[in-house]
Scaffold this motif. Structure first.
Motif, short mmCIF file in Angstrom:
data_model
loop_
_atom_site.label_atom_id
_atom_site.label_comp_id
_atom_site.label_asym_id
_atom_site.label_seq_id
_atom_site.Cartn_x
_atom_site.Cartn_y
_atom_site.Cartn_z
N THR A 118 25.02 41.87 86.04
CA THR A 118 24.72 40.76 85.12
C THR A 118 25.08 39.43 85.76
OG1 THR A 118 25.15 42.20 83.20
CG2 THR A 118 25.17 39.81 82.82
N HIS A 119 26.24 39.41 86.43
CA HIS A 119 26.65 38.19 87.14
C HIS A 119 25.71 37.90 88.31
CE1 HIS A 119 29.15 35.20 89.10
NE2 HIS A 119 29.15 35.94 90.20
N ILE A 120 25.31 38.96 89.01
CA ILE A 120 24.41 38.79 90.15
C ILE A 120 23.07 38.21 89.70
CG2 ILE A 120 23.09 40.05 91.93
CD1 ILE A 120 25.51 42.02 92.02
N GLU A 121 22.59 38.66 88.54
CA GLU A 121 21.31 38.17 88.02
C GLU A 121 21.39 36.69 87.66
OE1 GLU A 121 17.82 39.87 85.08
OE2 GLU A 121 19.92 40.30 84.61
N ALA A 122 22.59 36.22 87.31
CA ALA A 122 22.76 34.81 86.93
C ALA A 122 22.82 33.89 88.15
CB ALA A 122 24.02 34.65 86.09
N LEU A 123 22.99 34.46 89.33
CA LEU A 123 23.06 33.65 90.55
C LEU A 123 21.69 33.16 90.97
CD1 LEU A 123 25.49 35.88 92.68
CD2 LEU A 123 26.07 33.75 91.48
N ALA A 124 21.70 32.12 91.79
CA ALA A 124 20.45 31.64 92.37
C ALA A 124 19.84 32.74 93.23
CB ALA A 124 20.69 30.39 93.20
N LEU A 125 18.53 32.77 93.31
CA LEU A 125 17.82 33.83 94.01
C LEU A 125 18.32 34.00 95.44
CD1 LEU A 125 15.44 35.75 93.31
CD2 LEU A 125 13.96 34.14 94.53
N ALA A 126 18.51 32.90 96.16
CA ALA A 126 18.89 32.96 97.57
C ALA A 126 20.33 33.41 97.77
CB ALA A 126 18.69 31.60 98.23
N GLU A 127 21.16 33.30 96.73
CA GLU A 127 22.58 33.65 96.85
C GLU A 127 22.86 35.13 96.63
OE1 GLU A 127 24.71 31.24 94.12
OE2 GLU A 127 24.18 29.33 95.08
N ARG A 128 21.93 35.83 96.02
CA ARG A 128 22.18 37.20 95.60
C ARG A 128 22.48 38.18 96.74
NH1 ARG A 128 17.42 37.75 90.95
NH2 ARG A 128 18.28 36.18 89.50
N PRO A 129 21.67 38.23 97.80
CA PRO A 129 21.95 39.23 98.86
C PRO A 129 23.33 39.08 99.47
CG PRO A 129 19.73 38.35 99.10
CD PRO A 129 20.41 37.51 98.07
N ALA A 130 23.74 37.84 99.79
CA ALA A 130 25.05 37.63 100.41
C ALA A 130 26.17 38.03 99.46
CB ALA A 130 25.20 36.17 100.82
N HIS A 131 26.00 37.72 98.18
CA HIS A 131 27.03 38.08 97.20
C HIS A 131 27.15 39.60 97.08
CE1 HIS A 131 29.53 37.68 93.60
NE2 HIS A 131 28.81 38.66 93.08
N GLU A 135 30.56 41.83 97.86
CA GLU A 135 31.16 42.71 96.86
C GLU A 135 31.20 44.16 97.34
OE1 GLU A 135 32.59 41.89 93.66
OE2 GLU A 135 32.66 40.13 94.96
N LEU A 136 30.17 44.57 98.07
CA LEU A 136 30.16 45.93 98.61
C LEU A 136 31.28 46.11 99.64
CD1 LEU A 136 28.78 48.70 98.74
CD2 LEU A 136 27.27 47.78 100.52
N LYS A 137 31.48 45.13 100.51
CA LYS A 137 32.56 45.21 101.50
C LYS A 137 33.92 45.28 100.81
CE LYS A 137 31.23 41.60 103.90
NZ LYS A 137 31.20 40.55 104.96
N ARG A 138 34.09 44.49 99.76
CA ARG A 138 35.35 44.50 99.03
C ARG A 138 35.62 45.88 98.45
NH1 ARG A 138 36.69 44.09 93.90
NH2 ARG A 138 34.54 43.70 93.26
N HIS A 139 34.57 46.56 98.02
CA HIS A 139 34.73 47.89 97.41
C HIS A 139 34.98 48.96 98.47
CE1 HIS A 139 34.34 50.56 93.97
NE2 HIS A 139 33.68 51.40 94.74
N LEU A 140 34.41 48.82 99.66
CA LEU A 140 34.53 49.86 100.68
C LEU A 140 35.86 49.82 101.42
CD1 LEU A 140 31.00 49.92 102.40
CD2 LEU A 140 31.85 51.35 100.54
N ARG A 141 36.48 48.66 101.53
CA ARG A 141 37.71 48.55 102.34
C ARG A 141 38.79 49.54 101.93
NH1 ARG A 141 36.55 42.83 101.81
NH2 ARG A 141 35.71 42.04 103.78
N PRO A 142 39.09 49.70 100.64
CA PRO A 142 40.13 50.69 100.28
C PRO A 142 39.75 52.11 100.66
CG PRO A 142 39.71 49.18 98.45
CD PRO A 142 38.64 48.94 99.45
N TRP A 143 38.47 52.42 100.71
CA TRP A 143 38.04 53.78 101.05
C TRP A 143 38.34 54.13 102.49
CZ3 TRP A 143 32.50 54.35 98.48
CH2 TRP A 143 32.65 54.30 97.10
N VAL A 144 38.35 53.15 103.37
CA VAL A 144 38.60 53.44 104.79
C VAL A 144 40.00 53.04 105.23
CG1 VAL A 144 36.17 53.27 105.42
CG2 VAL A 144 37.59 51.22 105.51
N SER A 145 40.80 52.50 104.31
CA SER A 145 42.14 52.04 104.70
C SER A 145 43.02 53.20 105.15
CB SER A 145 42.80 51.29 103.54
OG SER A 145 42.94 52.16 102.41
N THR A 146 42.78 54.41 104.61
CA THR A 146 43.58 55.57 105.01
C THR A 146 43.27 56.01 106.43
OG1 THR A 146 41.92 57.06 104.08
CG2 THR A 146 43.74 56.44 102.65
#
Length: 363
Positions: A118-131, A135-146
């Motif tokens: 929902t937040h991503i949809e509210a962003l400007a079109l050009a900003e969405r891929p980078a965002h 967010e994906l990197k933020r989610h993956l980091r704990p998975w590989v921290s071990t």
């Protein structure tokens, strides 16, 4: 002729008097001027002014691509998301990238579910891929921290006895090459190393390891083709104890993880090493080929169950677009990734860096 000479001489005398009056002594006018005007300081030679060039625009400084970026370029290309007016299309593109990179179905669903669309949809079109990538990197980091080594100085020698490292894995994953690269690293750090050719099943395996030992100028214990691999490993450990060698790196025959009879032979190897030196092997390193993707999980589960793996070595990461499988195997096993093969040379045999890996994976 005489008159001409006399006149010439006279002229020279007059010129000499004029010159000597200015150089050798001061004239009357100069003497008078010195009493009314302060002397002018002598002039020193000045360098010609340096021409000033017109200012030129400063080029932006480009950061050279890191080894992680180079090794993971094929996987990162999958995450080159494009802006889409329909956020559902963006989500579908991200889902496809995760699955093709072998992140796994359950991991992909969890990762996509963690994003606030929902937040991503509210962003400007050009900003969405980078965002989305951030967010994906933020989610993956704990998975590989071990997967990060607890001791950055790994491997460290044991006090008073050899450290025995045993390399296991299926055929063709790069066990022998990984042994040679770790041996080169240890020798460069000043440690004494011995190799043990525990793969007596494959005809050329012992010769290959012995060739590496000769190149590195380190000892290698090897038996004849078809010999009992347990006996070779026992002899190597005994020899290392006698010679006060710090590290013994032991090869093993490649096994398919679903061949129970061959896995039983590995269990025997482990028992014999423990007899040669109680507690050995101190590290059981499962070598996995990153190109096999999700199949790494099945191999890891089998070897964990049968021989008790303590760490992972992932090879050939630079040649695959399945970098997501590294995340999957790290999360599934919880084991440290002791080394990653990011290229052909020993310098490309690197310790795992969670931040560098995730950045290189997603971009």
């Amino acid at each position: 002729m005489l008159l001409y000479s006399s006149g010439t001489v006279g002229l020279l005398v007059v010129l000499w008097a004029l010159v000597s009056g200015r150089v050798g002594g001061r004239s009357h006018e100069a003497d008078t001027a010195s009493r009314t005007t302060p002397p002018t300081p002598p002039r020193t030679a000045e360098a010609p002014p340096t021409p000033v060039a017109a200012p030129s625009p400063v080029a932006p400084v480009e950061t050279a691509p890191t080894l992680w970026n180079l090794a993971l370029s094929k996987t990162r290309h999958l995450f080159g998301l494009k802006a889409a007016s329909d956020v559902r299309a963006l989500r579908d593109s991200l889902e496809e990238a995760c699955l093709v990179s072998d992140l796994g179905v359950s991991n992909t669903e969890e990762a996509l579910g963690s994003l606030d669309w929902t937040h991503i949809e509210a962003l400007a079109l050009a900003e969405r891929p980078a965002h989305v990538r951030q967010e994906l990197k933020r989610h993956l980091r704990p998975w590989v921290s071990t997967a990060v080594n607890e001791a950055p100085s790994w491997p460290t020698p044991r006090s008073g006895e050899p450290s025995v490292f045993w390399f296991v894995g299926v055929n063709g994953v790069g066990k022998t090459t990984s042994i040679a690269k770790l041996a080169s690293e240890l020798k460069t750090r000043g440690h004494s190393v011995m190799l043990a050719a525990g793969d007596t099943f494959r005809a050329a395996a012992g010769e290959q390891l012995e060739t590496w030992a000769e190149r590195l100028d380190i000892p290698c214990v090897r038996g004849p083709s078809g010999a009992d691999s347990s006996a070779v490993l026992f002899d190597a450990i005994q020899s290392a104890k006698a010679k006060r060698i710090e590290f013994v790196l032991c090869d093993s025959a490649g096994r398919l993880h679903n061949q129970s009879q061959l896995m039983e032979a590995l269990k025997k190897n482990k028992r014999v090493m423990d007899k040669a030196l109680p507690g050995a092997p101190h590290e059981i390193l499962l070598v996995l080929d990153a190109n096999t993707g999700q199949n790494m999980l099945h191999q890891a589960e089998a070897f964990l169950k049968d021989v008790g793996v303590t760490g992972l070595i992932l090879t050939k990461l630079d040649g695959t677009a399945r970098g997501g499988a590294v995340v999957a195997v790290a999360r599934k096993t919880g084991l440290p990734i002791r080394r990653l093969g990011l290229g052909e040379t020993p310098a490309d045999f690197r310790a795992f860096d969670a931040e560098g890996f995730v950045e290189g994976l997603i971009g």
